[in-house]
Design an enzyme around this catalytic site. Structure first.
Site, PDB file in Angstrom:
ATOM      1  N   TYR A 150       0.842  -1.204   0.000  1.00 53.44           N
ATOM      2  CA  TYR A 150       0.000   0.000   0.000  1.00 53.44           C
ATOM      3  C   TYR A 150       0.872   1.247   0.000  1.00 53.44           C
ATOM      4  CZ  TYR A 150      -3.257  -3.652   1.283  1.00 53.44           C
ATOM      5  OH  TYR A 150      -3.954  -4.835   1.316  1.00 53.44           O
TER       6      TYR A 150
ATOM      7  N   ASP B 106      -2.995 -14.586  -1.748  1.00 56.02           N
ATOM      8  CA  ASP B 106      -2.538 -14.850  -0.374  1.00 56.02           C
ATOM      9  C   ASP B 106      -3.728 -14.961   0.582  1.00 56.02           C
ATOM     10  OD1 ASP B 106       0.112 -14.716  -1.154  1.00 56.02           O
ATOM     11  OD2 ASP B 106       0.396 -12.627  -0.531  1.00 56.02           O
TER      12      ASP B 106
END
Lengths: 376, 87
Positions: A123, A238
């Site tokens: 991010y 994931d």
């Protein structure tokens, strides 16, 4: 029950329960009580990626061409995901490691949490590219009411388990009074808190990311923010693995394949587990409403997103033996799936990645169907 | 030549698959027009989880997702006999 980083008692990890047995001593992986966690570790390691491998430089141009309502959707989702991964990058470690009793599960928890820190780092990678100084975005996470409401709900079960584990490990069982408040600490109460916490984490991994994923992939469908989309696909892959692990834990308890007391608790607290799930669904729908308060984006609106949350919630509930609660049985966003197929995940343009790739290993599995064409 | 196997899904779709199919059961279902649920297509997410009412399947890849009793993961298995499924 004081925690020791190397429990010197002779224990047999093949008969320990997943949690609240003897603490782990030797980190060994040649034998496992629950071999699935060893397999999940291998899989997660084979998925390893770094955000810097993905070129996000074109996204900057796309971002500046967005309408204000689209910018709100994009940035708000990144803030929410930042919150989720801030929590997940530390909490499984802090909450579950002090009480785990199997070496393979202990290492799975560490591997899982570590991969969440990669998500957090991505991010920063995405935001740094969009803004010279991303501080404004990060700082807002701590003051934005919509985000904070979700933070409270996400962290409360973890915090409760962590606090009661600390009381148990420092003061033992019984009624313990701290700052005028009395807490009842018994092994049964601790296990109940663990069960609720695991359900809350499962709901987080199961649905909380998906509103945000849907918006990202809707931008990608319009060939916008494609660097960001590549990263989010890696994150989604994931998260699907993490979800599998919490589903395993909940099912192992439920089917009596681990601690028999946890099987009783799973039955006893079934309604509470359901309530944790449905309340997460409602929160996600409210989040969809907040995202689209200034206007929709092409290809996606609040109603479709809410239908998608219900659709995916039904699948996730069935996976842990909860009765699916919603009418939405077909997928309202069929294009989502092509971004969630694990073997389509591509990092650098020149490197189409195969998820089963393991460094220095060869695929030595042979099945009967491989010989289908041979005649003797 | 072995006889093809018959697969029935949700009591309304009926199709045949070769006895030794290269395609996963999920692919066969899709080819027959079933609107199948899926994500990873490699056995670890469990999104394609399907209830096996009758019949037998063989896994081509060991599933990592938890397969609850009575369920199968069609993305990593093939039919071994005629099947009746609820998807």
């Amino acid at each position: 029950m004081k925690y020791s980083t190397f429990n010197q008692a002779l224990v047999n990890p093949l008969i320990e329960p997943m949690f609240f047995g003897n603490s782990v001593n030797v980190a060994r992986y040649d034998q496992q009580r629950h071999s699935i966690f060893e397999k999940l570790i291998e899989k997660q390691l084979s998925f390893f990626w770094r955000p810097e491998e993905v070129d996000v430089s074109r996204d900057r141009v796309d971002f500046h061409a967005m309408s204000d309502s689209e910018k709100h959707i994009f940035i708000s989702n990144l803030k929410y995901q930042t919150l989720l991964d801030s929590v997940q990058g530390r909490s499984p470690n802090i909450a579950f490691l002090p009480i785990v009793s199997l070496p393979e599960l202990e290492t799975w928890i560490e591997t899982w949490s570590f991969s969440e820190t990669i998500h957090s780092r991505s991010y920063t990678h995405i935001l740094r590219n969009l803004f010279g100084d991303p501080s404004e975005v990060f700082d807002d996470i701590m003051v934005n009411d919509e985000i904070k409401k979700r933070a409270t709900d996400i962290s409360k079960y973890y915090d409760d388990l962590i606090f009661h584990t600390q009381l148990w490990q420092t003061q033992g069982e019984g009624d313990i009074t701290i700052d005028g408040e009395t807490y009842t600490v018994t092994p049964r109460e601790l296990k109940k808190k663990l069960f609720l916490c695991m359900n809350s984490v499962n709901a987080l991994e199961a649905i909380r990311f998906y509103v945000s994923f849907a918006c990202t992939f809707a931008f990608a469908e319009r060939e916008m923010m494609e660097g960001n989309s590549k990263i989010i696909r890696l994150i989604a892959r994931d998260e699907n693995l993490h979800l599998t692990s919490t589903q395993h834990i909940l099912n192992l308890w439920q089917y009596g394949e681990d601690d028999p007391e946890m099987q009783e608790i799973a039955e006893e607290l079934k309604d509470e587990a359901l309530a944790i799930f449905t309340s997460a669904v409602e929160q996600e729908k409210k989040w969809a409403h907040y995202l689209f308060k200034n206007g929709s984006m092409i290809g996606l609106n609040e109603q479709m997103l809410c239908q998608y949350v219900e659709y995916i919630a039904n699948l996730r509930m069935a996976a842990i033996g909860l009765e699916p609660q919603y009418d939405q049985t077909s997928n309202p966003l069929p294009w989502m799936n092509k971004y969630l197929v694990s073997d389509n995940v591509q990092v650098a343009p020149q490197e189409a990645e195969i998820s089963s790739y393991l460094v220095g290993q060869i695929d030595s599995e042979v099945s009967a169907t491989d010989f289908g064409d041979y005649d003797l | 030549m072995t006889k093809p196997l018959r697969v029935k899904v949700n009591s309304d779709v009926l199709f045949e698959v070769p006895a030794q199919s290269d395609a996963s059961l999920l692919q066969s279902m899709e080819q027959a027009g079933v609107e199948a649920h899926f994500h990873c297509r490699s056995g670890f997410c469990g999104a394609c989880r399907t209830h096996l009412i009758s019949g037998e399947v063989a896994y081509t890849t060991e599933p990592l997702a938890y397969v609850r009793r009575g369920d199968i993961l069609p993305c990593v298995c093939v039919a071994l006999s005629d099947l009746e499924l609820e998807h």
